[in-house]
Design an enzyme around this catalytic site. Structure first.
Site, PDB file in Angstrom:
ATOM      1  N   PHE A  12       0.813  -1.208   0.000  1.00 45.45           N
ATOM      2  CA  PHE A  12       0.000   0.000   0.000  1.00 45.45           C
ATOM      3  C   PHE A  12       0.856   1.271   0.000  1.00 45.45           C
ATOM      4  CE2 PHE A  12      -2.876   2.597   3.047  1.00 45.45           C
ATOM      5  CZ  PHE A  12      -3.378   3.351   2.002  1.00 45.45           C
ATOM      6  N   TYR A 153       4.264  -7.371  17.068  1.00 49.40           N
ATOM      7  CA  TYR A 153       4.443  -6.455  15.927  1.00 49.40           C
ATOM      8  C   TYR A 153       5.108  -5.165  16.383  1.00 49.40           C
ATOM      9  CZ  TYR A 153       3.129  -2.780  12.614  1.00 49.40           C
ATOM     10  OH  TYR A 153       3.153  -1.698  11.773  1.00 49.40           O
ATOM     11  N   LYS A 157       9.056  -3.556  15.685  1.00 46.07           N
ATOM     12  CA  LYS A 157       9.310  -2.224  15.138  1.00 46.07           C
ATOM     13  C   LYS A 157      10.182  -1.392  16.089  1.00 46.07           C
ATOM     14  CE  LYS A 157       7.278  -2.378  11.150  1.00 46.07           C
ATOM     15  NZ  LYS A 157       8.066  -2.192   9.901  1.00 46.07           N
TER      16      LYS A 157
END
Length: 337
Positions: A12, A153, A157
């Site tokens: 995206f 997740y 990061k």
């Protein structure tokens, strides 16, 4: 002609960034794993559009493949690397955490190694607002502590931010991390809530609304986001001349050419109001299934984007009604609904 290697160009955000840079005359090489986390056809369509520009080339493969990353780096010889690829999705990390370690930790290490070896002018890497975790003081500022991640997740990061800082310090590698805040818009990811909402409303199915809709997000339109990244490419961090002397409000490291920057709309929108914008654009009301909060989710995110403005002179500002209308126009056209 400046050469930019972008990971995740069939994704995206990577697609929109590549399209913007190509329009500005950059030479872009993309990499994407084409995984089946969501509809591969959508990813193929994005790459097909980019390949219409002669200044775009691409490889398909996984970030974990160090030999592939090294080959691309040697053959393309980028001036700048923008690392956007990785395993996305807060909720999926509850089901398949190993995918996040493989892609987001091992894969990011491979990208950093290539950047170090080539001595690129600037390495830019994607992080997320999820790193703020259990922080409750808002809007979130880059100088806030971010030590309470609530999903694997978010933890991967945050690890990327720390890894990037270490390489910036050790190898004098200019590195900018950017934290995204709930990105939406045309050519979006089908696993995102707004995409699912539009599909369900048009098909007359109920939508699941967590925390009874009392969720707040700093919804950021994708074209605003990639404009911010484009401008940050030119805002190359420099190691402070005097160790420890950093301007107030700047996340620049006191010991490395490393910085983290929020890219957000600087507004917090209630989820129910976001849904109302989708209903308005569709001309159709949703059937609402109100639910409790999901594990690992947070009730609110809200960016302080002053540093982005200070570095680039730019502020994302697309209103949700305008952004959602553009998404719905694309959605109806793409899916014929």
């Amino acid at each position: 002609m400046q050469r930019v290697f972008i990971t995740g160009t069939a994704g995206f955000i990577g697609f929109h960034l590549a399209r913007l840079l190509l329009a500005e005359g950059f030479r872009v090489h993309g990499l994407d794993g084409m995984t089946d986390y969501y509809d591969v056809t959508l990813k193929q369509r994005r790459h097909a559009m980019l390949l219409q520009n002669p200044n775009f080339s691409r490889d398909e493969g996984m970030l974990e493949d160090a030999a592939l990353i090294d080959r691309i780096a040697d053959e393309f010889a980028p001036d700048v690397i923008v690392h956007l690829a990785g395993q996305a999705g807060v909720r999926y990390s509850l089901e398949n955490p190993r995918a996040y370690i493989d892609s987001n930790v091992v894969g990011t290490f491979n990208i950093m190694e290539a950047a170090r070896r080539l001595k690129v002018q600037h390495l830019l890497m994607a992080s997320t607002s999820s790193v703020y975790g259990a922080n409750e003081d808002m809007p979130f500022a880059e100088t806030d502590k971010a030590d309470t991640q609530m999903t694997i997740y978010a933890a991967t990061k945050k690890a990327n931010e720390s890894m990037g800082h270490a390489y910036a310090h050790l190898w004098d590698l200019p590195t900018t991390m950017f934290r995204f805040f709930t990105v939406y818009g045309p050519w979006g990811r089908p696993d995102m809530a707004y995409f699912k909402f539009a599909n369900a409303i048009l098909e007359g199915r109920p939508i699941d609304i967590y925390n009874h809709g009392q969720m707040y997000r700093d919804f950021t339109y994708v074209e605003d986001l990639v404009r911010g990244i484009r401008l940050l490419i030119d805002a190359v961090p420099e190691r402070p001349a005097t160790p420890g002397e950093v301007p107030e409000g700047d996340s620049l490291s006191p010991v490395a050419p490393w910085r983290v920057v929020n890219i957000g709309n600087s507004t917090h929108v209630r989820l129910l109001d976001f849904i109302a914008a989708i209903e308005e654009a569709l001309g159709q009301k949703a059937k609402r299934n109100l639910m409790e909060m999901q594990p690992g989710d947070v009730p609110a995110t809200w960016a302080n984007a002053d540093l982005l403005h200070r570095l680039t002179g730019y502020k994302p500002r697309t209103d949700i009604r305008e952004g959602i209308a553009a998404f719905i126009d694309w959605y109806r056209d793409y899916y014929g609904k």
